[in-house]
Design a protein around this motif. Sequence first.
Motif, short mmCIF file in Angstrom:
data_model
loop_
_atom_site.label_atom_id
_atom_site.label_comp_id
_atom_site.label_asym_id
_atom_site.label_seq_id
_atom_site.Cartn_x
_atom_site.Cartn_y
_atom_site.Cartn_z
N ASN A 74 4.29 16.05 -75.49
CA ASN A 74 3.21 16.02 -75.04
C ASN A 74 2.54 14.64 -74.63
O ASN A 74 1.47 14.95 -73.50
N ASP A 75 3.28 13.86 -75.62
CA ASP A 75 2.98 12.81 -74.23
C ASP A 75 3.86 12.17 -73.14
O ASP A 75 2.57 11.19 -72.48
N VAL A 76 4.31 12.58 -72.29
CA VAL A 76 5.35 12.46 -71.34
C VAL A 76 4.58 13.72 -70.55
O VAL A 76 3.67 13.10 -69.31
N ALA A 77 3.51 14.50 -70.76
CA ALA A 77 3.15 15.34 -70.26
C ALA A 77 1.31 15.33 -69.81
O ALA A 77 1.30 14.80 -68.87
N ILE A 78 1.14 14.23 -70.82
CA ILE A 78 -0.20 13.69 -70.52
C ILE A 78 0.21 12.49 -69.29
O ILE A 78 -0.70 12.33 -68.60
N LEU A 79 1.16 11.53 -69.39
CA LEU A 79 1.57 11.02 -68.60
C LEU A 79 1.61 11.39 -67.08
O LEU A 79 1.64 10.92 -65.65
N GLU A 80 2.49 12.60 -67.28
CA GLU A 80 2.49 13.26 -65.80
C GLU A 80 1.19 13.91 -65.12
O GLU A 80 0.95 13.45 -63.96
N GLU A 81 0.48 14.67 -65.79
CA GLU A 81 -1.05 15.15 -65.80
C GLU A 81 -1.49 13.40 -64.54
O GLU A 81 -2.28 13.66 -64.22
N ALA A 82 -1.47 13.00 -65.86
CA ALA A 82 -2.92 11.42 -65.05
C ALA A 82 -1.90 10.68 -63.92
O ALA A 82 -2.68 10.61 -62.97
N CYS A 83 -0.97 11.23 -63.38
CA CYS A 83 0.16 10.01 -62.56
C CYS A 83 -0.10 10.99 -61.35
O CYS A 83 -0.49 10.36 -60.39
N ALA A 84 -0.27 12.42 -61.50
CA ALA A 84 -0.44 13.25 -60.28
C ALA A 84 -2.14 13.18 -60.27
O ALA A 84 -2.38 13.35 -58.94
N ASN A 85 -3.06 12.78 -61.19
CA ASN A 85 -4.92 12.27 -60.37
C ASN A 85 -4.83 11.08 -59.93
O ASN A 85 -5.25 11.39 -59.43
N ILE A 86 -4.03 10.69 -60.52
CA ILE A 86 -4.02 8.69 -59.69
C ILE A 86 -3.43 9.40 -58.15
O ILE A 86 -4.05 8.57 -57.39
N ARG A 87 -2.09 9.61 -58.24
CA ARG A 87 -1.92 9.93 -56.93
C ARG A 87 -2.83 10.94 -55.57
O ARG A 87 -2.64 10.17 -54.54
N SER A 88 -3.09 11.61 -56.03
CA SER A 88 -4.14 12.73 -55.63
C SER A 88 -5.18 12.03 -55.54
O SER A 88 -5.69 12.00 -53.65
N PHE A 89 -5.93 11.22 -56.17
CA PHE A 89 -7.21 10.19 -55.81
C PHE A 89 -6.31 9.08 -54.51
O PHE A 89 -7.34 9.19 -53.76
N HIS A 90 -5.31 8.43 -54.50
CA HIS A 90 -4.97 7.92 -53.10
C HIS A 90 -4.60 8.29 -52.00
O HIS A 90 -4.39 7.50 -51.48
N GLN A 91 -4.28 9.54 -52.52
CA GLN A 91 -3.89 10.52 -50.71
C GLN A 91 -4.72 9.98 -50.15
O GLN A 91 -4.19 10.48 -49.05
N LYS A 92 -6.17 10.22 -50.72
CA LYS A 92 -7.43 10.68 -49.85
C LYS A 92 -8.04 8.68 -49.51
O LYS A 92 -8.63 9.10 -48.57
N GLN A 93 -7.01 8.08 -49.45
CA GLN A 93 -7.62 6.93 -48.96
C GLN A 93 -6.50 6.26 -47.45
O GLN A 93 -7.21 5.10 -46.91
N VAL A 94 -5.86 7.06 -47.30
CA VAL A 94 -4.32 6.65 -46.66
C VAL A 94 -5.22 7.16 -44.99
O VAL A 94 -6.14 7.93 -44.16
#
Length: 425
Positions: A74-94
């Motif tokens: 469950n902790d791994v799943a939360i880390l994966e979702e957080a990482c996806a959110n952070i990636r998505s936000f920064h992709q908009k800065q490219v």
Amino acid sequence: MKIITPEEIDAFKRTVDGGTEAQRSTVQSIISDVKERQDEAVLSYTKQLDGADLERLAVTEEEFAEARSQLDLNDVAILEEACANIRSFHQKQVRNSWFDTDQDGTMLGQKITPLDAVGVYVPGGTAAYPSSVFMNVMPAIVAGVERIVMVSPPSEEGTLPAGVLVAAEIAGVKEIYKAGGAQAVAALAYGTESILPVDKIVGPGNVYVALAKREVFGDVDIDMIAGPSEIVVLADDTAYPREIAADLLSQAEHDARSSSVLVTSSQELAERVASEVQHQLEDLPRKRIAEASVNDYGGIVVCDNLSQAIDVVNELAPEHLEVQTKEPFMLLGKIKHAGAIFLGRYSSEPIGDYFAGPNHVLPTSGTARFSSPLNVDDFVKKSSVIYYSKASYDKHADKIARFARLEGLEAHARAVEMRKESGEE
């Protein structure tokens, strides 16, 4: 928490910590030693300062596997979702390279190139920070950096926290070394037998890490000199005292030097928050740290109205700013200086620390007046591209040569005129 007036806010202003002369001397000595003895020096300081007697610096595949086995799915799943959110936000800065061509054939543009190699410092010590992995690594990955190297101080047993290793694996970092402090910064900047040098070093650390980054700047780039964490809550009489107290303490527990400040137009709210902070401190696991922070660097500023409160906020230029007022969006345009702005009751600062997506590596010590959160632009270079056609050259050469002579630079003028004089196509 002490309650003060706007005229007394200088007590809450921070400056970038330059360290003591003894600390600077220690850092310079460590850097010099790492340059000379390389791995031997890093391993020696790791044993001396972290208590870990290591045979090698690199994290092995077996250590990654062991970390995965220790973490709940469950902790791994939360880390994966957080990482996806952070990636998505920064992709908009490219940003993309761009080129603009005139009718005469002249072409001007800007070429975007990712950095070749970046070093990421993930702090250890009193807590483990998987979030620090994501925040420093993801904008570099999105930017296209080919080689990302992570360093972090090990425990006395010679290990890194399972959460940190799993976060690194989720983010895609494979090159990790068990080293911290000034010695790790020096290894990233100048290289050792195990660690090839990088072009930029990012990530927060203690005063020795900050001073080491300052020392190596120029030989490599750095993100910023990060100071202790800061939060300012801007609130009116519609805010909830228990929630504000909890948010203030969420930063106070980071470090005894962290700063937690409420700026409000309500005397009643100020008094209730002050009482609530003391109440919530009682059963806080990191009470000793948080209490020292609140007593030495925390406080409440009571203003005559919200307009004055906003002026106080802009003067403090905080790392984190929560706006807990009746109409938070109405105030957004008036806020000029803040690293990250959290609007409304349900946007508690830890949401940004871990999960929402925006970067939590933020300017501190008032530097939000002129700097920004860590972002994709920090991991690329911008090169100007210039192509002048013959038609454009013929049109402008005399003006450019005259400009050069205006500055007294005859060779510049001749370099422009040479093409005209040679008559060669």
